[in-house]
Structure formats: C-alpha cells, structure tokens
Design a protein around this motif. Sequence first.
Motif, PDB file in Angstrom:
ATOM      1  N   THR A 243      -8.777  -6.006   0.696  1.00 40.12           N
ATOM      2  CA  THR A 243     -10.231  -5.838   0.787  1.00 40.12           C
ATOM      3  C   THR A 243     -10.503  -4.362   0.529  1.00 40.12           C
ATOM      4  O   THR A 243      -9.638  -3.512   0.757  1.00 40.12           O
ATOM      5  N   ALA A 244     -11.709  -4.074   0.041  1.00 43.61           N
ATOM      6  CA  ALA A 244     -12.068  -2.683  -0.246  1.00 43.61           C
ATOM      7  C   ALA A 244     -13.377  -2.372   0.458  1.00 43.61           C
ATOM      8  O   ALA A 244     -14.352  -3.113   0.319  1.00 43.61           O
ATOM      9  N   GLN A 245     -13.376  -1.307   1.247  1.00 45.57           N
ATOM     10  CA  GLN A 245     -14.581  -0.918   1.988  1.00 45.57           C
ATOM     11  C   GLN A 245     -15.099   0.387   1.416  1.00 45.57           C
ATOM     12  O   GLN A 245     -14.407   1.420   1.466  1.00 45.57           O
ATOM     13  N   MET A 246     -16.299   0.342   0.832  1.00 49.67           N
ATOM     14  CA  MET A 246     -16.876   1.540   0.227  1.00 49.67           C
ATOM     15  C   MET A 246     -17.244   2.538   1.332  1.00 49.67           C
ATOM     16  O   MET A 246     -17.752   2.126   2.382  1.00 49.67           O
ATOM     17  N   PRO A 247     -16.971   3.835   1.118  1.00 49.74           N
ATOM     18  CA  PRO A 247     -17.296   4.826   2.139  1.00 49.74           C
ATOM     19  C   PRO A 247     -18.836   5.017   2.252  1.00 49.74           C
ATOM     20  O   PRO A 247     -19.529   4.676   1.298  1.00 49.74           O
TER      21      PRO A 247
ATOM     22  N   SER B  74     -11.018   7.387  -1.736  1.00 58.64           N
ATOM     23  CA  SER B  74     -11.839   7.347  -0.512  1.00 58.64           C
ATOM     24  C   SER B  74     -12.263   5.929  -0.144  1.00 58.64           C
ATOM     25  O   SER B  74     -12.826   5.699   0.926  1.00 58.64           O
ATOM     26  N   ILE B  75     -11.997   4.970  -1.064  1.00 55.79           N
ATOM     27  CA  ILE B  75     -12.353   3.585  -0.749  1.00 55.79           C
ATOM     28  C   ILE B  75     -11.250   3.022   0.149  1.00 55.79           C
ATOM     29  O   ILE B  75     -10.070   3.084  -0.202  1.00 55.79           O
ATOM     30  N   LYS B  76     -11.644   2.545   1.331  1.00 53.64           N
ATOM     31  CA  LYS B  76     -10.627   2.054   2.292  1.00 53.64           C
ATOM     32  C   LYS B  76     -10.150   0.666   1.868  1.00 53.64           C
ATOM     33  O   LYS B  76     -10.979  -0.213   1.623  1.00 53.64           O
ATOM     34  N   VAL B  77      -8.852   0.473   1.776  1.00 55.18           N
ATOM     35  CA  VAL B  77      -8.332  -0.859   1.453  1.00 55.18           C
ATOM     36  C   VAL B  77      -7.424  -1.351   2.575  1.00 55.18           C
ATOM     37  O   VAL B  77      -6.765  -0.548   3.238  1.00 55.18           O
ATOM     38  N   THR B  78      -7.465  -2.656   2.782  1.00 54.11           N
ATOM     39  CA  THR B  78      -6.516  -3.271   3.715  1.00 54.11           C
ATOM     40  C   THR B  78      -5.722  -4.298   2.922  1.00 54.11           C
ATOM     41  O   THR B  78      -6.200  -4.796   1.896  1.00 54.11           O
TER      42      THR B  78
ATOM     43  N   GLY C  50      -8.656   2.722  -3.262  1.00 59.47           N
ATOM     44  CA  GLY C  50      -7.623   3.198  -2.348  1.00 59.47           C
ATOM     45  C   GLY C  50      -6.389   3.775  -3.023  1.00 59.47           C
ATOM     46  O   GLY C  50      -5.430   4.140  -2.346  1.00 59.47           O
TER      47      GLY C  50
ATOM     48  N   ASN D  44      -0.798   1.836  -5.209  1.00 56.56           N
ATOM     49  CA  ASN D  44      -0.759   0.609  -4.410  1.00 56.56           C
ATOM     50  C   ASN D  44      -0.414  -0.532  -5.360  1.00 56.56           C
ATOM     51  O   ASN D  44      -0.832  -0.528  -6.514  1.00 56.56           O
TER      52      ASN D  44
ATOM     53  N   LEU E 161       0.877  -1.179   0.000  1.00 52.68           N
ATOM     54  CA  LEU E 161       0.000   0.000   0.000  1.00 52.68           C
ATOM     55  C   LEU E 161       0.909   1.221   0.000  1.00 52.68           C
ATOM     56  O   LEU E 161       1.741   1.385   0.892  1.00 52.68           O
TER      57      LEU E 161
END
Lengths: 85, 85
Positions: free
Chosen positions: A81-85, B77-81, B33, A30, A22
């Motif tokens: 993983t991707a978490q949408m805001p 703005s999309i959170k990635v891990t 991300g 990334n 990242l």
Amino acid sequence: ADAAAGKVKAQQCAVCHGPNGLATAPDAPNLAGQPALYTAAQLKAYRSGERKHEVMAVMAKPLSDADIDNLAAWFASIKVTAQMP
Amino acid sequence: ADAAAGKVKAQQCAVCHGPNGLATAPDAPNLAGQPALYTAAQLKAYRSGERKHEVMAVMAKPLSDADIDNLAAWFASIKVTAQMP
C-alpha cells in the motif's frame, strides 16, 4: 510461475531487498509488489549484462528462466500500500 | 532536496507509475517508497543512456540534477507497507 518456489529462491535477495521486499540497503530498490513483467525483465537484463550492476550480475548469472519467473511472481504477490505524505 | 517540487514534477510520471507511485503500467516499476539514492541513480542512468529505455530516455533527458533529487525525495517520502501473502 511458482511463487512459493520464488519465495525460497528470494532468501538470497533479502540481505539487500529486505525479508519482505522493502529494501534494507539504501541504494537498492523495493521489490515488494513490483509488477512481475518488470521484475523478470530486469533479472534477465542483469543476467545478460544488458543492465549492469556488480552484485546483481553475480546474483542473476545462475538463475534459470523458471527461477526468474518464480521470483517475479513471488515479489508481485506481496501486497503493498502507498500512503501519500 | 525539495519533495514538494518533486511532487509537481512527478505529475508526468503518473501515467505509467501511478498517481501514488504504484505502477499502473504492467511493465513499469512501483516508485512509491523507493530509496532516494536508488531512484536518483536510475534517473541519471536513463538521462546519460547508461541504462536504456525508450520512454525513460525521453522523460529523463530534460531533467536537471535538482529535478532528479526532488523526484527521488518525493517518491521516497511516500510511505509503503508490504503484506506477505
């Protein structure tokens, strides 16, 4: 491809692309979880100069095809993983 | 930049880059991300032809600078891990 060998080779990438793929540099992408086909194509484009970037030209120049496949396999193996805001 | 407007604009990207920015096409990058500076620079390079890709040339051509900044803000703005294997 040998992702473990890619992981070792990737140490030189960490300064801009982060220890886990990242990006740490604000203008670097990334690499974690990037599809191997895409990553390999970009490294080859930087190596041939088809895609231009001052730093990446230097980084890609010495890479063999095997290095490139191993790096691509390594980054693709990092689960994202991707978490949408 | 207006990430919400970017989200609407990004609907046309989903077919290759996935509804959540994780690539569905094997040769496309993840956009979720990605640092906004990087994403914006690539869209401008595709729009000007400095960076070449058949599909992306068509996608980027009609984008305004505002569209590009909004898209970049949305994907950033999309959170990635990232989980190392």
